[in-house]
Each structure stands twice: as C-alpha cells, then as structure tokens.
Motif scaffolding. Sequence first.
Motif, PDB file in Angstrom:
ATOM      1  N   ARG A   1      43.866  50.008  31.640  1.00 28.64           N
ATOM      2  CA  ARG A   1      44.617  51.053  32.346  1.00 28.64           C
ATOM      3  C   ARG A   1      44.288  51.052  33.834  1.00 28.64           C
ATOM      4  O   ARG A   1      45.172  51.264  34.676  1.00 28.64           O
ATOM      5  CB  ARG A   1      44.285  52.426  31.744  1.00 28.64           C
TER       6      ARG A   1
ATOM      7  N   LEU B   1      47.781  57.144  27.592  1.00 29.75           N
ATOM      8  CA  LEU B   1      47.358  56.063  28.474  1.00 29.75           C
ATOM      9  C   LEU B   1      48.535  55.250  28.995  1.00 29.75           C
ATOM     10  O   LEU B   1      48.395  54.477  29.941  1.00 29.75           O
ATOM     11  CB  LEU B   1      46.380  55.139  27.743  1.00 29.75           C
TER      12      LEU B   1
ATOM     13  N   LEU C   1      50.148  52.627  27.818  1.00 32.66           N
ATOM     14  CA  LEU C   1      49.929  51.188  27.737  1.00 32.66           C
ATOM     15  C   LEU C   1      50.820  50.582  26.657  1.00 32.66           C
ATOM     16  O   LEU C   1      51.155  51.243  25.681  1.00 32.66           O
ATOM     17  CB  LEU C   1      48.459  50.889  27.417  1.00 32.66           C
TER      18      LEU C   1
ATOM     19  N   ARG D   1      49.240  46.690  30.521  1.00 38.09           N
ATOM     20  CA  ARG D   1      49.991  47.714  31.261  1.00 38.09           C
ATOM     21  C   ARG D   1      51.473  47.359  31.373  1.00 38.09           C
ATOM     22  O   ARG D   1      52.332  48.123  30.966  1.00 38.09           O
ATOM     23  CB  ARG D   1      49.411  47.891  32.668  1.00 38.09           C
TER      24      ARG D   1
END
Length: 298
Positions: free
Chosen positions: A137, A153, A155, A271
């Motif tokens: 992250r 997050l 992701l 990401r």
Amino acid sequence: MDLRALKTFEACVRLGHFQKAAEELQYAPSTVTLQIQRLEADLGVSLFVRDGKRVIVSEAGRWLHQEAAALLKSIGSIRQTVSDIAAGDDGTVRFAAIEPLASQRLAPVIAGFCKSRPKVELTMEVSGSKSILDRVRAGELDFGICSAPHASLMLEFEPLVEERLGVMLPANHPLAERDSIEASDLAGLTVLVKEPTCIYRELWETTFCPAGRSRFSSIEVGSFFVIQQMVNASAGVGIVPIYGGLELAGSTVIRPFADLNPVLGIGIVYRDKNLLGKAALLLMNAVREVCASEPSAS
C-alpha cells in the motif's frame, strides 16, 4: 548541441573523411557538411582546419571527439537499458511473500527467473501478511503474496491457492497412524502455534477457539521450521499449513483435520497493474503458473 550533429562529427573524426562518414551514416555529403558547420557555429570554434584538400581536426575538435565518443556510448547504453526494461530484461522488482509458501513453492520460480533475466535487480522478502499489505500500500513493494487485504486498503487481489491447516506429529505418535485427526484428539497435548501476528495463528484461533479462549495448552513459536524441529524433538504437536516439504522423512508427518476445515486463501496483491514494470509482471505470471500447475495444500 544536436546529438545527430555530434554523431556525425564523431564519425568524421573516427573515419578521417567526410565522405566515409556520409556513407556510414547514410547521409548525403552535403548533409554532413551542413551539420558540421552548424555544430561549429553553435560552439563558436573551428573543429577542423582546412589545408588544401586535407581536413585536419583542430585542438578543440580533438577534445570534443573524446567527449562526444564517451557521450554517444553512454546514450547507446541508456537506449539499450530502457529497451531492456521495457522488455522485462532489466530493471528492479521488489516483492515479499509469506512462509511457508515462499520456500515451498516460490524458491524454484525465483531461481529460474534470476537465471533467465540476470540483469533484473530482484529483492525478495519473507514477511507476514499484515506487513506485506502495508508495504504494498505504501509503494515500498511492487507486489506481495499473502492473504487477502481488507477492502479499506484499496488493493487488488488475485487468489492463487487455498491452504489448509493440519497437525504436524512425530512419525511414531499414535495419532500419526490415522488419515485425519479431530480437534478433540489434541486435548491434553502441547500445541505449537505461530506468533499472534501470523495469519495462520489467526486462522487457528478463529477456527478452534471462536470464543476467544484457547482450549489447548500452547507454545508460541516464530518459525514453521522451528516448529518442525520441536515436533521432531517431541516437544508437542504443531499447527501448520499442509505442505509435504515441511515433513521430515521418517520423523514427522502432517495430518488434516477430519471435523473442521480451516482454509486460508493466498494470492497476489498489488496497488495498480499499470504502475508495475514489465519484469514485475513477468514474475507475477511465473508465480501464477507454478501455483496453477501444483495442487493446493490440502
């Protein structure tokens, strides 16, 4: 200064003749003459001294030739490196994976990748899922191989394998004779488990101790391979992912649970695929292929 003019100048000095430089560069002779004139005008000096039909390199021209040759060589190296990075044959890759998947499945993949792409600077770390997710992250890692991230997050996650917890036992333990083990069979035994931050410890606790209170006498151990050695020394039984490579031939075995199904999904996390270099994408694909070709730990 125009790099094309510098390249033309370097060829003229190296070959000793404007006509030969024009032939090598596939220019018209007039183009070579014009580029040299523009370069001299730009620098404000004469790079060649005309002596009748002869053209002699001036002192300034001799110095410039040395510098131009080094510069053009450097530019050629830059072009090649950029091309290699775009093809995945150069660049850097930083990633991390959890154990025991890192050693049990990924080690041969990494070795093959490094052998086929020796110019790629590869950094592989072995860490826990939480640390891997935080570092991906933060952009400190290109990608990670770990458990699924929380939605907060933001992701991307691609599932690779499902891992199941089992019990590692000394080969001479009475329970080792069974094909599977029930949780109640562990009553009265010392159970070796990973540290609280480990995702496998979390799976163990949520599956076997849903009320938050352990029913078993346990010892925390920070390494699956240390658990392996402690089981071999009859210090207890271990809670580990089911990998044949964790067993010690003739000394320890791993048996699945019969009454529970503690499963953990492991995958690739990153990401944004558009932010990844070609080498990272190629390595990710190699990981996908090896995980797809091998049966899940079950």
